[in-house]
Design a protein around this motif. Structure first.
Motif, PDB file in Angstrom:
ATOM      1  N   LYS A 330       0.840  -1.191   0.000  1.00  0.00           N
ATOM      2  CA  LYS A 330       0.000   0.000   0.000  1.00  0.00           C
ATOM      3  C   LYS A 330       0.876   1.242   0.000  1.00  0.00           C
ATOM      4  O   LYS A 330       2.022   1.219   0.447  1.00  0.00           O
ATOM      5  CB  LYS A 330      -0.925   0.014   1.218  1.00  0.00           C
ATOM      6  CG  LYS A 330      -1.901  -1.156   1.262  1.00  0.00           C
ATOM      7  CD  LYS A 330      -2.769  -1.134   2.504  1.00  0.00           C
ATOM      8  CE  LYS A 330      -3.899  -0.141   2.402  1.00  0.00           C
ATOM      9  NZ  LYS A 330      -4.842  -0.238   3.536  1.00  0.00           N
ATOM     10  N   THR A 333      -3.428   4.716   2.493  1.00  0.00           N
ATOM     11  CA  THR A 333      -4.532   3.755   2.619  1.00  0.00           C
ATOM     12  C   THR A 333      -4.874   3.110   1.288  1.00  0.00           C
ATOM     13  O   THR A 333      -5.793   2.287   1.211  1.00  0.00           O
ATOM     14  CB  THR A 333      -5.795   4.449   3.168  1.00  0.00           C
ATOM     15  OG1 THR A 333      -6.202   5.479   2.256  1.00  0.00           O
ATOM     16  CG2 THR A 333      -5.552   5.042   4.539  1.00  0.00           C
ATOM     17  N   ASP A 355      -8.731   2.581  -2.664  1.00  0.00           N
ATOM     18  CA  ASP A 355      -8.635   3.057  -1.285  1.00  0.00           C
ATOM     19  C   ASP A 355      -9.275   2.017  -0.378  1.00  0.00           C
ATOM     20  O   ASP A 355     -10.497   1.826  -0.391  1.00  0.00           O
ATOM     21  CB  ASP A 355      -9.351   4.401  -1.156  1.00  0.00           C
ATOM     22  CG  ASP A 355      -9.094   5.060   0.189  1.00  0.00           C
ATOM     23  OD1 ASP A 355      -8.196   4.605   0.920  1.00  0.00           O
ATOM     24  OD2 ASP A 355      -9.794   6.041   0.505  1.00  0.00           O
ATOM     25  N   PRO A 357      -8.936   1.298   3.402  1.00  0.00           N
ATOM     26  CA  PRO A 357      -8.536   1.390   4.813  1.00  0.00           C
ATOM     27  C   PRO A 357      -8.816   0.082   5.546  1.00  0.00           C
ATOM     28  O   PRO A 357      -9.891  -0.510   5.404  1.00  0.00           O
ATOM     29  CB  PRO A 357      -9.412   2.523   5.351  1.00  0.00           C
ATOM     30  CG  PRO A 357      -9.810   3.316   4.149  1.00  0.00           C
ATOM     31  CD  PRO A 357      -9.912   2.333   3.025  1.00  0.00           C
ATOM     32  N   ASP A 365      -2.559   1.455   8.734  1.00  0.00           N
ATOM     33  CA  ASP A 365      -2.745   2.626   7.887  1.00  0.00           C
ATOM     34  C   ASP A 365      -2.210   3.884   8.570  1.00  0.00           C
ATOM     35  O   ASP A 365      -2.120   3.945   9.807  1.00  0.00           O
ATOM     36  CB  ASP A 365      -4.234   2.819   7.574  1.00  0.00           C
ATOM     37  CG  ASP A 365      -4.768   1.772   6.616  1.00  0.00           C
ATOM     38  OD1 ASP A 365      -3.999   1.325   5.743  1.00  0.00           O
ATOM     39  OD2 ASP A 365      -5.947   1.406   6.736  1.00  0.00           O
TER      40      ASP A 365
END
Length: 485
Positions: A330, A333, A355, A357, A365
């Protein structure tokens, strides 16, 4: 003197790291985020909303400028020495700067140890300094330098490129006024090599060093390391200095590889012979990091800001011991795909595409993030624990280098963890602390003995001219001061 030889790194593996290790073992596709027949589409504008001015607004009062000061990137204190900020200058000097008068003195110069620097912009050089907590008694000072691999020129395109080196120096008469002492040099004073890390490329070096501030870790040295350079933490990638295919970065990349020290926050007792432990991992380039000053009422926990690849800059903290912070799975996030191996100017062909999270599980994150519409390289700072700015107490303050690599448009920023803005309307949790851009390249943040903060910058972005500036964060500049607001 020969460097210490260490056994392999020891990992303090937390629950989050353990969870992701299971994901990594069971799903190589997720772990490496590599290209596939169902390749995802890039997100061109990950965070559409911009950074706004915050409710807290401060000014920057110039303390010292030029006159030998080139590219200041770190400011710290020596225990027991008040009203002095010790400023690391990328091309070799360590300056003692009187924070009341602006007078400065060179107390150490490691320039002769360094690789030849790229003058307009280089990520190598003199990158960090930390005074031992018992400095007043033992005179011990630690430095982080980018040094040549013996027998090589360590040119920017060389692979492997250089040695990230932690040295221990003994400062004579540590109680002496630092504004009155002569400079220590490698030619005149011996130093002890505590740790070396072979860096495969010239960039992504991390380089922060600092001692903990709690009773449990006060004598432990924290060290940040980047993923080793090139781009995308990917084997075979083309590099910014013309190197390539790039060595190292095999498999899921160095940041996810627990058998090396790259892309990590490390911790060690510098006076022992044990290997450093991996305190946290999964970082691209945690250039600056710090301890929230327990001696001034803080938590003693660690914060950092991790420089992003093509899209996202992130703030991570408090750092969880044993935690995995996600790179290169990643970027912030967002999930990251390294794409192919090409460069497009300063950018690679890697991209963010979703995206997510909290996913994949086991990755931590960031507490805050912003995209490259706002800045190009985050500069980690400190949780403010001083007394002069009560409205800022307990707030993480950091910066961004600039909004481009050829324009001096840096920012000074802070995090408000309670902010819940819609990212389509405004960048959440990140605010300007000083009104917009400050017309300088922001290179570092400094903290003095009392917890007051300083912004370190210059007008060129590299270690090429004596145009460095040290500025103090204040509520209002003095009438006769050079001021940015």
């Amino acid at each position: 003197m020969q460097p210490h030889t260490h056994a392999g790194p020891r990992l303090i593996l937390g629950l989050t790291g353990l969870a992701f290790s299971l994901v990594l073992a069971g799903s190589a596709g997720i772990a490496t985020a590599g290209p596939s027949n169902n390749a995802p589409e890039p997100i061109d504008d990950p965070i559409p909303g911009h950074i706004d001015d915050g409710a807290i607004q401060l000014e920057l009062q110039t303390i010292a400028e030029g006159d030998g000061l080139t590219a200041p990137n770190w400011g710290t204190y020596a225990p027991g020495i008040a009203d002095v900020l010790f400023v690391v200058d990328q091309d070799g000097p360590l300056w003692a700067v009187n924070t009341e008068t602006g007078a400065k003195n060179r107390v150490l110069d490691v320039g002769s140890l360094l690789v030849p620097l790229i003058l307009d912009a280089d990520e190598r050089g003199f990158l960090g300094a930390a005074f031992h907590p018992d400095f007043a008694v033992n005179g011990l000072l630690y430095t982080m330098t980018s040094e040549p691999i013996p027998g090589t020129a360590s040119t920017p395109d060389q692979q492997p490129n250089h040695l990230a080196t932690v040295r221990e120096w003994t400062v004579p008469n540590p109680g002496m006024d630092p504004l009155a002492r002569g400079a220590i040099t490698p030619q005149e004073s011996a130093s002890r090599v505590v740790l070396t890390i072979e860096e495969p490329q010239f960039n992504h070096n991390g380089g922060a060093i600092f001692f903990g501030t709690t009773a449990a870790d006060r004598h432990l040295l924290y060290i940040t390391s980047g993923d080793g350079g090139c781009a995308d933490d990917q084997f075979g990638q083309q590099g910014l200095a013309g190197e390539g295919p790039c060595i190292s970065h095999e498999g899921a990349g160095n940041a996810q590889n627990l058998s090396n020290l790259l892309g990590k926050i490390l911790r060690m007792d510098p006076q022992a012979s044990a290997a450093p432990e991996i305190y946290a991992y999964g970082f691209r380039n945690p250039f600056r990091a710090s301890s929230d000053r327990a001696d001034l009422g803080g938590t003693g926990l660690i914060w950092t800001a991790d420089v992003g690849q093509n899209s996202i800059e992130e703030v991570d903290g408090p750092i969880q011991q044993g935690g995995n912070y996600g790179w290169r799975v990643k970027e912030g996030t967002f999930q990251f795909n390294p794409g192919g191996t090409e460069l497009m100017g300063f950018a690679s062909d890697g991209f963010v595409y979703a995206d997510t999270p909290g996913f994949p599980p086991g990755l931590i994150d960031p507490v805050a993030q912003y995209d490259h519409d706002e800045g190009v390289a985050t500069i980690g700072g400190f949780v403010y624990r001083g007394s002069g700015l009560p409205e800022l107490y307990g707030t993480y303050v950091f910066g961004d280098y600039s909004d481009g690599f050829h324009s001096a448009n840096g920012r000074v920023l802070y995090v408000d963890e309670t902010d819940t803005a819609d990212p389509r309307d405004r960048t959440p949790k990140v605010f300007n602390l000083v009104n917009g851009h400050i017309n300088l390249f922001v290179l570092g943040i400094g903290e003095d003995l009392d917890g007051e903060l300083y912004v370190l910058a210059n007008k060129s972005g590299g270690p090429d001219e004596e145009r460095g500036v040290v500025m103090k964060l204040v509520s209002e500049c003095a009438d006769d001061a050079d001021c940015r607001h």
